[in-house]
Design an enzyme around this catalytic site. Structure first.
Site, PDB file in Angstrom:
ATOM      1  N   CYS A  15     -46.841 -48.654 100.877  1.00 15.08           N
ATOM      2  CA  CYS A  15     -48.048 -48.891 100.111  1.00 15.08           C
ATOM      3  C   CYS A  15     -47.831 -50.106  99.236  1.00 15.08           C
ATOM      4  CB  CYS A  15     -48.399 -47.615  99.341  1.00 15.08           C
ATOM      5  SG  CYS A  15     -48.784 -47.812  97.637  1.00 15.08           S
ATOM      6  N   CYS A  18     -47.970 -49.585  95.518  1.00 13.63           N
ATOM      7  CA  CYS A  18     -46.752 -48.953  95.001  1.00 13.63           C
ATOM      8  C   CYS A  18     -45.630 -49.974  94.890  1.00 13.63           C
ATOM      9  CB  CYS A  18     -46.250 -47.844  95.924  1.00 13.63           C
ATOM     10  SG  CYS A  18     -47.512 -46.702  96.391  1.00 13.63           S
ATOM     11  N   ASP A 412     -33.166 -89.931 100.074  1.00 16.20           N
ATOM     12  CA  ASP A 412     -31.860 -90.558 100.123  1.00 16.20           C
ATOM     13  C   ASP A 412     -31.900 -91.486 101.342  1.00 16.20           C
ATOM     14  OD1 ASP A 412     -29.030 -90.809  99.629  1.00 16.20           O
ATOM     15  OD2 ASP A 412     -28.763 -89.648 101.467  1.00 16.20           O
ATOM     16  N   ASP A 604     -29.155 -85.632 102.688  1.00 18.57           N
ATOM     17  CA  ASP A 604     -28.297 -84.994 103.685  1.00 18.57           C
ATOM     18  C   ASP A 604     -27.131 -84.280 103.015  1.00 18.57           C
ATOM     19  OD1 ASP A 604     -26.878 -87.147 102.820  1.00 18.57           O
ATOM     20  OD2 ASP A 604     -26.318 -87.861 104.807  1.00 18.57           O
ATOM     21  N   ASP A 608     -25.205 -86.263  97.590  1.00 16.96           N
ATOM     22  CA  ASP A 608     -26.456 -86.066  96.869  1.00 16.96           C
ATOM     23  C   ASP A 608     -26.858 -84.591  96.710  1.00 16.96           C
ATOM     24  OD1 ASP A 608     -27.382 -85.477  99.380  1.00 16.96           O
ATOM     25  OD2 ASP A 608     -28.451 -87.362  99.635  1.00 16.96           O
TER      26      ASP A 608
HETATM   27  P1  ADP Z   1     -26.225 -93.259 100.319  1.00 17.66           P
HETATM   28  O1  ADP Z   1     -26.805 -93.231  98.960  1.00 17.66           O
HETATM   29  O2  ADP Z   1     -26.799 -94.373 101.136  1.00 17.66           O
HETATM   30  O3  ADP Z   1     -26.290 -91.956 101.015  1.00 17.66           O
HETATM   31  P2  ADP Z   1     -23.460 -92.942  99.430  1.00 17.66           P
HETATM   32  O4  ADP Z   1     -23.770 -92.535  98.037  1.00 17.66           O
HETATM   33  O5  ADP Z   1     -22.898 -91.892 100.339  1.00 17.66           O
HETATM   34  O6  ADP Z   1     -24.675 -93.680 100.151  1.00 17.66           O
HETATM   35  O7  ADP Z   1     -22.423 -94.127  99.375  1.00 17.66           O
HETATM   36  C1  ADP Z   1     -22.713 -95.288  98.630  1.00 17.66           C
HETATM   37  C2  ADP Z   1     -21.790 -96.437  98.940  1.00 17.66           C
HETATM   38  O8  ADP Z   1     -20.476 -96.090  98.533  1.00 17.66           O
HETATM   39  C3  ADP Z   1     -21.709 -96.771 100.392  1.00 17.66           C
HETATM   40  O9  ADP Z   1     -22.694 -97.684 100.799  1.00 17.66           O
HETATM   41  C4  ADP Z   1     -20.314 -97.394 100.469  1.00 17.66           C
HETATM   42  O10 ADP Z   1     -20.382 -98.742 100.065  1.00 17.66           O
HETATM   43  C5  ADP Z   1     -19.530 -96.617  99.448  1.00 17.66           C
HETATM   44  N1  ADP Z   1     -18.799 -95.509 100.047  1.00 17.66           N
HETATM   45  C6  ADP Z   1     -19.010 -94.189  99.828  1.00 17.66           C
HETATM   46  N2  ADP Z   1     -18.151 -93.419 100.519  1.00 17.66           N
HETATM   47  C7  ADP Z   1     -17.395 -94.269 101.220  1.00 17.66           C
HETATM   48  C8  ADP Z   1     -16.316 -94.113 102.148  1.00 17.66           C
HETATM   49  N3  ADP Z   1     -15.860 -92.914 102.518  1.00 17.66           N
HETATM   50  N4  ADP Z   1     -15.762 -95.223 102.681  1.00 17.66           N
HETATM   51  C9  ADP Z   1     -16.223 -96.439 102.332  1.00 17.66           C
HETATM   52  N5  ADP Z   1     -17.203 -96.656 101.490  1.00 17.66           N
HETATM   53  C10 ADP Z   1     -17.787 -95.597 100.915  1.00 17.66           C
HETATM   54 MG    MG Z   2     -26.171 -90.005 101.550  1.00 23.35          MG
END
Ligand code: ADP
Ligand code: MG
Length: 712
Positions: A15, A18, A412, A604, A608
């Protein structure tokens, strides 16, 4: 400190009014922080206050005081948050219960009708009265028993009470046909209610049908049937044509087409052969394949989806909460109005008591709130169901409703707008050789699951000897710092080099630029490119047409960001953001458009996940997305397609239209008839229409929310 959270299943809960009362009673309990009961799938979720809890018996007592015969059981969760096997049997059990209930109602209705016709055809007035009484009792006794039970509780004014008083009164006045008519139609309405709830449960169960029954497990010499839970990562299983893939696995032998529509809502079959990874929940169409299990059942895609759908029950839409609350005040208000309607004209104006008494009874019948209380959760539930069939998992009716209010949609970049399928397109050498740069980069990235890392490892191609890596650190949104054979290696963003004061000639290359430095000396940079997902531009375009602002956030460099934003058609973008700066940007938009549900974010989950969690509505890409993203998101898009955002919003709109239609229908018809009834222009038969007719119409309308076909 957080209080304990527990889930229960209420078997035999039939119900809707309820259910609302049980929820209210538990919410009012001193140990309970919040209680949420979903009438459709019968899940009760309790959040206890710090240091408090209730025993199962306490809960059972509270429940049975309101609806008798409900069996309360705790749903135990395994560590991954997914509830145990047994509860599926409970669902089966329950559905059987609903049909048994319908059968009982039909017997009662038939018996009532037989006695009624006997009464109509009998010549002897005494016999007629006896048959009328029998017929009335057939229909009314559960109502009267229900009302009597409530006499001494807070829940005095429920539909049992309304109907009992109205029909006993009518019967007493000699309006036998009306009294019997009301009870019979009331029961026909109940048949409908039970049926529609059973059907919704079944449709959600067909999703639960994702759950496979068995696997063919290789035990060292042959394949044997075993439950999916018994497999470990690394086990070999065989999947025959037509069988469901039980677990996430990697094909080792054979070739086939897979139907993944249950997971992604995408009906196009996908080819897969040795080396392809396949998610559990897909159906093997035509080939015989052997596969290696990647993770145990509890961690597989299927079990994650199931736990999401189960959780959706706990979160109610605002409209839903409002209506429950409304019904609570509305029913007693109508009862008092009815009393006044009967007493005032008679006492103070000297009118005929019977006339006004009859009008008051009609008033009571019209006022029953069932139509609203049942059809609204049913509508939201249908919307969530329709979305899950299209690969969109919405974790609560509140999120489905909030989708109507989005003002800013923030994306993102990597993995959300773009495929996240980076390809190394160039290596620019400053010192050393191209191979050296790639090798250092690949070794440094060997532990990272970032899309950039995957691209570099792929371009390097060779096997990586991980033993050469000493200290290792991944700095989110910047890059990697690693000690490789004693050399200090930096791989990452331009800002990284600036922070470390490493001299370099180029800051940004043609696309995403990954700089490499060894022992503080600049070696050069790797240019990698990504592609836009094919339906990104279409989704952005649609959002803009709805007047929604589109924004892109990325940790990538300004030039790449600008390019991507331009091709995708996104209005504003912010580049070079560290993960915490992404949260700050989101907060900025939340402040700009204050109010709930105005700011959505899709990501993704790689760097983030906190933003997804902070957004009013967080979307995660379910295929590419990390576990953290799927966990913190409100809505998961199984096939990662941004266009699913458009579909989700469309489903939300349709659901809202249906819900509002039902509210307007119920309140409109009832309101009009209450007024007509007060002036003596609506009789008992009109009252029955206002009650049962409206409930049936609202339920039928709600069931539209579930259909996927009528949705475009
Ligand atoms: P987005 O915001 O495009 O998802 P991220 O925040 O994951 O990108 O990464 C931002 C930047 O940091 C990348 O463009 C790269 O220059 C650098 N970066 C992040 N992680 C790595 C990694 N594992 N190897 C090399 N560069 C990295
Ligand atoms: Mg990313």
């Amino acid at each position: 400190m957080f209080g304990i959270k527990r889930d229960y299943i209420l078997k035999g809960l039939d119900c809707s009014v309820c259910a609302a009362k049980i929820e209210e009673a538990l919410n009012g309990h001193s140990s309970v922080q919040t209680a949420s009961l979903n009438f459709i799938n019968k899940f009760l979720h309790l959040d206890f206050k710090d240091g408090c809890s209730l025993s199962l018996d306490d809960i059972r007592n509270i429940v049975s005081a309101i609806e008798d015969g409900v069996v309360v059981d705790e749903v135990k969760k395994s560590h991954d948050g997914h509830s145990h096997e047994s509860e599926d049997d409970d669902h089966d059990h329950d559905e059987g219960g609903a049909y048994a209930q319908i059968k009982k109602l039909i017997y009662r209705i038939t018996a009532g009708l037989i006695f009624l016709s006997a009464a109509i055809y009998s010549k002897d007035p005494a016999a007629a009265l006896a048959f009328y009484s029998l017929s009335y009792i057939c229909g009314a006794y559960p109502l009267i028993i229900g009302a009597a039970k409530n006499l001494f509780t807070k829940n005095l004014f429920d539909e049992n009470f309304l109907m009992s008083v109205a029909t006993i009164g009518a019967f007493g006045l000699g309006d036998y046909h009306e009294a019997i008519g009301v009870t019979i139609f009331f029961q026909i309405g109940e048949v409908f209610e039970h049926y529609s709830v059973a059907r919704s449960r079944k449709s959600i169960k067909s999703l639960m049908g994702l759950r496979p029954d068995f696997i063919n497990l290789f035990d060292g010499s042959s394949f044997v049937k075993a439950p999916p839970e018994s497999a470990k990562a690394g086990d070999i299983i065989r999947i025959k044509p037509g069988e469901k893939v039980a677990l996430d696995c990697l094909i080792t032998e054979g070739e086939t087409s897979l139907d993944m529509s249950a997971l992604t809502g995408e009906s196009l079959a996908r080819r897969a052969s040795a080396g392809s990874e396949i998610p559990g929940g897909s159906i093997n169409i035509d080939g015989l394949i052997s596969a290696r299990v990647l993770r145990p059942y509890a961690e597989s895609s299927v079990s994650k989806i199931l736990s999401l759908i189960e959780g959706a029950a706990a979160k109610k839409a605002k409209t839903e909460k409002f209506i429950t609350k409304f019904a609570r005040y509305y029913t007693p208000a109508v009862v008092f109005a009815a009393v006044a309607l009967c007493v005032v004209p008679w006492l103070f104006m000297g009118h005929d008591f019977t006339v006004w008494f009859k009008r008051a009874l009609i008033f009571l019948v019209i006022s029953c709130p069932c139509a609203l209380v049942i059809s609204i959760p049913l509508g939201f539930f249908g919307g969530i169901g329709a979305a899950s069939k299209r690969g969109i998992l919405i974790k609560g009716a509140n999120h489905l409703e909030a989708l109507n209010n989005i003002k800013t949609f923030i994306f993102d970049k990597t993995g959300t707008i773009t495929r996240g399928n980076f390809e190394v397109i160039d290596v620019v050498v400053e010192s050393g050789t191209r191979d050296e740069i790639l090798k250092y980069a690949a070794i440094a990235e060997s532990h990272s699951s970032h899309p950039i890392a995957r691209a570099i490892k792929k371009a390097y191609g060779a096997e990586i000897d991980e033993s050469v890596i000493g200290a290792y650190e991944e700095i989110r949104g910047l890059g990697i710092k690693a000690l490789i054979k004693g050399a200090e290696v930096f791989v990452g963003h331009d800002r990284f080099l600036h922070d470390e004061e490493i001299e370099h000639s180029v800051c940004i290359g043609a696309a995403t630029t990954v700089h490499v430095a060894v022992n503080k000396k600049y070696s050069g940079y790797i240019v990698i490119a990504d592609e836009l997902k094919p339906d990104t531009a279409g989704a952005v375009e649609w959002l803009k047409r709805q007047g929604i602002n589109t924004v892109m956030l990325t940790g990538d460099n300004h030039i790449t960001a600008e390019n991507v934003a331009k091709i995708a058609g996104i209005q504003d973008f912010y580049a070079d953001l560290l993960p915490h700066q992404k949260v700050e940007k989101l907060e900025f938009y939340k402040n700009k458009y204050p109010g709930s549900g105005h700011t959505a974010f899709a990501g993704d989950g790689i760097n983030d996940a906190p933003v997804i969690a902070h957004a009013d509505i967080g979307f995660a890409m379910g295929g590419l997305g990390s576990d953290a993203a799927i966990e913190s998101a409100d809505i998961v898009l199984m096939n990662d397609s941004p266009f699913k955002i458009v579909e989700a919003i469309k489903i939300a709109r349709r659901t809202r239209v249906i819900v509002y239609q039902n509210i307007a229908l119920a309140l409109g018809v009832k309101g009009a008839l209450l007024i007509l009834g007060a002036f003596g222009m609506a009789g008992m038969w009109d009252a029955v229409f206002a009650d049962v007719g409206v409930a049936v119409m609202a339920i039928l309308n709600s069931m539209r929310a579930m259909s996927v076909n009528s949705f475009k």
